[in-house]
Design a protein around this motif. Sequence first.
Motif, mmCIF file in Angstrom:
data_model
loop_
_atom_site.group_PDB
_atom_site.id
_atom_site.type_symbol
_atom_site.label_atom_id
_atom_site.label_comp_id
_atom_site.label_asym_id
_atom_site.label_seq_id
_atom_site.Cartn_x
_atom_site.Cartn_y
_atom_site.Cartn_z
ATOM 1 N N PHE A 140 39.014 19.790 5.605
ATOM 2 C CA PHE A 140 40.149 18.886 5.347
ATOM 3 C C PHE A 140 40.794 19.183 4.001
ATOM 4 C CE2 PHE A 140 41.911 14.780 3.879
ATOM 5 C CZ PHE A 140 42.777 14.523 4.933
ATOM 6 N N ASN A 141 39.987 19.604 3.052
ATOM 7 C CA ASN A 141 40.523 19.944 1.745
ATOM 8 C C ASN A 141 41.492 21.118 1.815
ATOM 9 O OD1 ASN A 141 40.565 19.481 -1.133
ATOM 10 N ND2 ASN A 141 39.330 21.333 -1.378
ATOM 11 N N ASN A 168 43.041 22.077 4.992
ATOM 12 C CA ASN A 168 44.022 21.811 6.039
ATOM 13 C C ASN A 168 43.862 20.366 6.474
ATOM 14 O OD1 ASN A 168 45.118 21.493 8.754
ATOM 15 N ND2 ASN A 168 45.380 23.708 8.795
ATOM 16 N N LYS A 169 44.925 19.581 6.386
ATOM 17 C CA LYS A 169 44.837 18.128 6.593
ATOM 18 C C LYS A 169 44.898 17.710 8.062
ATOM 19 C CE LYS A 169 45.033 18.330 2.160
ATOM 20 N NZ LYS A 169 43.774 18.523 1.428
ATOM 21 N N ASN A 170 44.816 18.624 8.977
ATOM 22 C CA ASN A 170 44.930 18.296 10.398
ATOM 23 C C ASN A 170 43.611 17.738 10.936
ATOM 24 O OD1 ASN A 170 45.797 18.069 13.052
ATOM 25 N ND2 ASN A 170 45.399 20.236 13.522
ATOM 26 N N ASP A 171 43.309 16.521 10.523
ATOM 27 C CA ASP A 171 42.101 15.843 10.989
ATOM 28 C C ASP A 171 42.350 14.342 10.927
ATOM 29 O OD1 ASP A 171 39.587 15.054 11.727
ATOM 30 O OD2 ASP A 171 38.535 16.045 10.083
ATOM 31 N N ARG A 183 37.396 19.594 14.654
ATOM 32 C CA ARG A 183 36.966 19.072 13.359
ATOM 33 C C ARG A 183 35.868 18.022 13.520
ATOM 34 N NH1 ARG A 183 40.659 19.524 9.017
ATOM 35 N NH2 ARG A 183 41.617 21.577 9.151
ATOM 36 N N GLU A 193 51.515 12.233 9.205
ATOM 37 C CA GLU A 193 50.245 12.685 9.783
ATOM 38 C C GLU A 193 49.680 11.671 10.779
ATOM 39 O OE1 GLU A 193 50.874 14.964 6.082
ATOM 40 O OE2 GLU A 193 51.057 12.824 6.636
ATOM 41 N N LYS A 199 48.812 11.368 0.305
ATOM 42 C CA LYS A 199 48.411 12.408 -0.636
ATOM 43 C C LYS A 199 47.257 11.924 -1.500
ATOM 44 C CE LYS A 199 48.785 15.102 -4.484
ATOM 45 N NZ LYS A 199 48.214 14.869 -5.826
ATOM 46 N N ARG A 248 38.618 14.590 -1.499
ATOM 47 C CA ARG A 248 38.273 15.915 -2.009
ATOM 48 C C ARG A 248 36.764 16.023 -2.213
ATOM 49 N NH1 ARG A 248 41.568 16.376 -6.742
ATOM 50 N NH2 ARG A 248 40.021 15.048 -7.746
ATOM 51 N N THR A 297 44.099 12.039 0.501
ATOM 52 C CA THR A 297 43.540 13.395 0.577
ATOM 53 C C THR A 297 42.854 13.769 -0.735
ATOM 54 O OG1 THR A 297 45.576 14.516 -0.162
ATOM 55 C CG2 THR A 297 45.352 14.073 2.195
ATOM 56 N N ASP A 298 43.403 13.321 -1.868
ATOM 57 C CA ASP A 298 42.743 13.558 -3.144
ATOM 58 C C ASP A 298 41.402 12.825 -3.203
ATOM 59 O OD1 ASP A 298 44.917 15.044 -3.914
ATOM 60 O OD2 ASP A 298 45.791 13.501 -5.200
#
Length: 846
Positions: A376-377, A379-382, A364, A765, A699, A706, A702-703
């Motif tokens: 990332f939007n 899959n959050k594995n970063d 990534r 995470e 969460k 976006r 992550t929003d």
Amino acid sequence: MLKNGRKDTTYILKKQMFLSKTTIFFFNNFKILSTFALKLHSMNKFLLLLFAVAGFSCSLEVCPDSHINAYHFDAPAQMWEETFPLGNGRIGIMPDGGVDTENFVLNEISMWSGSRQNSDNPEALKALPRIRELLFAGRNAEAQELMYKSFTCGGAGTGGAPYGSYQLLGNLKINYHYDNQEDTSLYRRELVIDQARVSESFSRGKTYYQRNIFTSFSDDVAVIHLFTDTKSHNALNFTVSMNRPERAKITLEGADVKMSGQLNDGYNGDKGVKYGAQVRILLPKGGELVSSGDTAMSVKGATEAVLLVAMATDYFGKDVDNQLNTVLTKASAKSANKLRHDHITTYYKLFSRVKVDFGHNPEREKLPINDRLNAFNKNKNDPSLADLYYQFGRYLLISSTRTGSLPPNLQGLWANTIRTPWNGDYHTNINVQMNHWLAEPGNLSELHLPLIEWIAQQVKSGQHTAQVFYGARGWVMHTPGNVWEFTAPGEHPSWGASNTSAAWLCEHLYTHYLYTLDEQYLADVYNVMREAALFYVDMLVEDPRSHYLVTAPTNSPENGYRLPDGKSASVCAGSTMDNQIVRELFTNTIAAAKTLGIDSEFCDTLAEKRARLMPTTIGPDGRIMEWLENYEETEIHHRHVSHLYGLHPANEISVELTPELAAAARKTLEVRGDESTGWSMAWKMLFWARLHDGEHAFKLLTDLLRPCVEKGFNYAKGGGTYPNLFDGHPPFQIDGNFGGAAGIGEMLLQSQNGYIELLPALPKEWNTGSFEGLRVHGGGEISASWSNGKLTAISLKALNTGCFKIKISDNMTINNPTINRKPVKPTIKNGLLEVNLQTGDVFFCN
């Protein structure tokens, strides 16, 4: 060696490559070594070796060019929100990385139109008793109608020319001329955050081009360093010009390109801010510099060029031309390499104070940032994207303000238009405050001072406004604020009637003290706090229905409610946010006076008034009531959640100390929902961190991350992050960046309740990681590492003498405690580890 004593570019590049590679090794392993060292704290020889390694790596290069704190694109910017922000706290420059034509947006923090104005409204004070009478009779819609007629600022308000607007200074344009039309390849442009510079590189045919761009923290000019590889002699050919949409005169001054003008003062007079920008072109390895008409300069046959860009205004009373000439003369005496070295040295002293590490996803990290955000939007594995976003927030604060200057506005110091959205001003019902939530815990305490100085500058105007509009002593400020001491109500009571801005701003005065314990500073700002409190001593009135003291008229920014007859209104008598803010102001003012040993009689008055404020109340539906009455909000998902001020930034609501209020705050947030504008999601992220819910806080992060490309105004939803990591309200507002970064810090460390909480809202995470250099109340600096959610090492350095209390949680154990490497017996009371330290002492345990 060249005649001027500068080394050949090839040698410099090879040396820089060696230094960077060497430093990368040490920096990439430094966190591993430091964590290991914490675990082996008693091994003095290992510690000495570790510090020797750190010192060696720093002596090779001012700071690491590791690209851990960096992001890149593989194409030039197609919109402003893809350009990189560079700034040194006063001036800014944003290059778009164009190959044939490159545009650089120029900014200067005091580039404000408008001027001081008379915003008095003599009808306001006359109407005040009737407005209150209507509110207490439950006729709120009529009260609001009367306010629109009488209780607004005089003049045009924020939409008028006298109020002014933060503006771009102008554009610098470079048109590049190539000998051939061959394709461009290997394009890359990168913002290296830990060096505060942009690098651009590409190949055109057989020629390799590179550009280094930064706004010097040491020499106060923007530097654009252009060069090619040594095999491509005389391959640099370009023309330099400047432009601005209005009020600009472009001339040549010797071989310099110069732009100057004066902004509109709002009255078509000659009192507007004067500004200037001047570009000087240096050719250290030869080439020809010739004029191109009367307004541009061209370079022909060069291998290397250095463009120095000076910018200035007379806002602080200094002559523009003298400022330009002074910095250009100084910077012209240095080589590009020296300019860069001095710049990084100065900048890194601020940036390097804090490090965070949540882990890595190497694949990534290789992606261009726009692709990385899209990935990332899905899959959050970063995990290191959060590292980057946190440090980007610190970078923006360092880059957009500095001591003795102005605080960052709604867009920091970056703007690309004449009329910046919302005037680019200082909105004081959350936005300018959110800009500074990162400063103290993020170890950038001195960058809080420009706001604190700006607050003090509003007092005189605020005292006048208090008298004219309320017949009260003290000082008051409403929602809109600018550089011209505008303190009157806004032109729309639905949002402009909020009169607790001065009280909220005073929270920042006291917060700076809590982190520094500087009593001389507290004495200097005490009167600002006292005068703000004095206003409410006079302004608070008894609501005959409840017998509570209330602010009237006011509102709950910027929400409305429904009345029993079905009508809607915004103006009210008292609001939950007002009560929380005024209660906090009275409490902080009393505490400050006690610390200073003064003003006991006044403090008694404040304590009596404080006791008569309505407490934060839970409504029948289990949520925190937003108003003094249980109204139904007109927008249940409104972006403002002002009635949770007591949860953050205040400490009135706490999971441990007030669990019922915390549960009600949780329900309030659940009903309000997550989706919103950018800055609102950042605030909600902080709320969830205070509620110790790391998963929900993550969460919201992550929003916030976006991908957003919308440029228009969206007041309800659609917020996120633009490709260059700017926060999307939309449009761009920098408060979301600062709030999001502060939220990450809040998930790692809290100290608002009188004790230190480590990892209070850690999401799965970030199960393993570390941080260094975060700050807490009382003047402490914390570093920690953890694995599988369990703390493995804690270090606390005392910047002030005192007793520090650390909450013992389920994710930590106290093993091998030491102070200055000497074993100590821990003192534990009521679940808190108490550590008495002198200034400079270091407590450690694992």
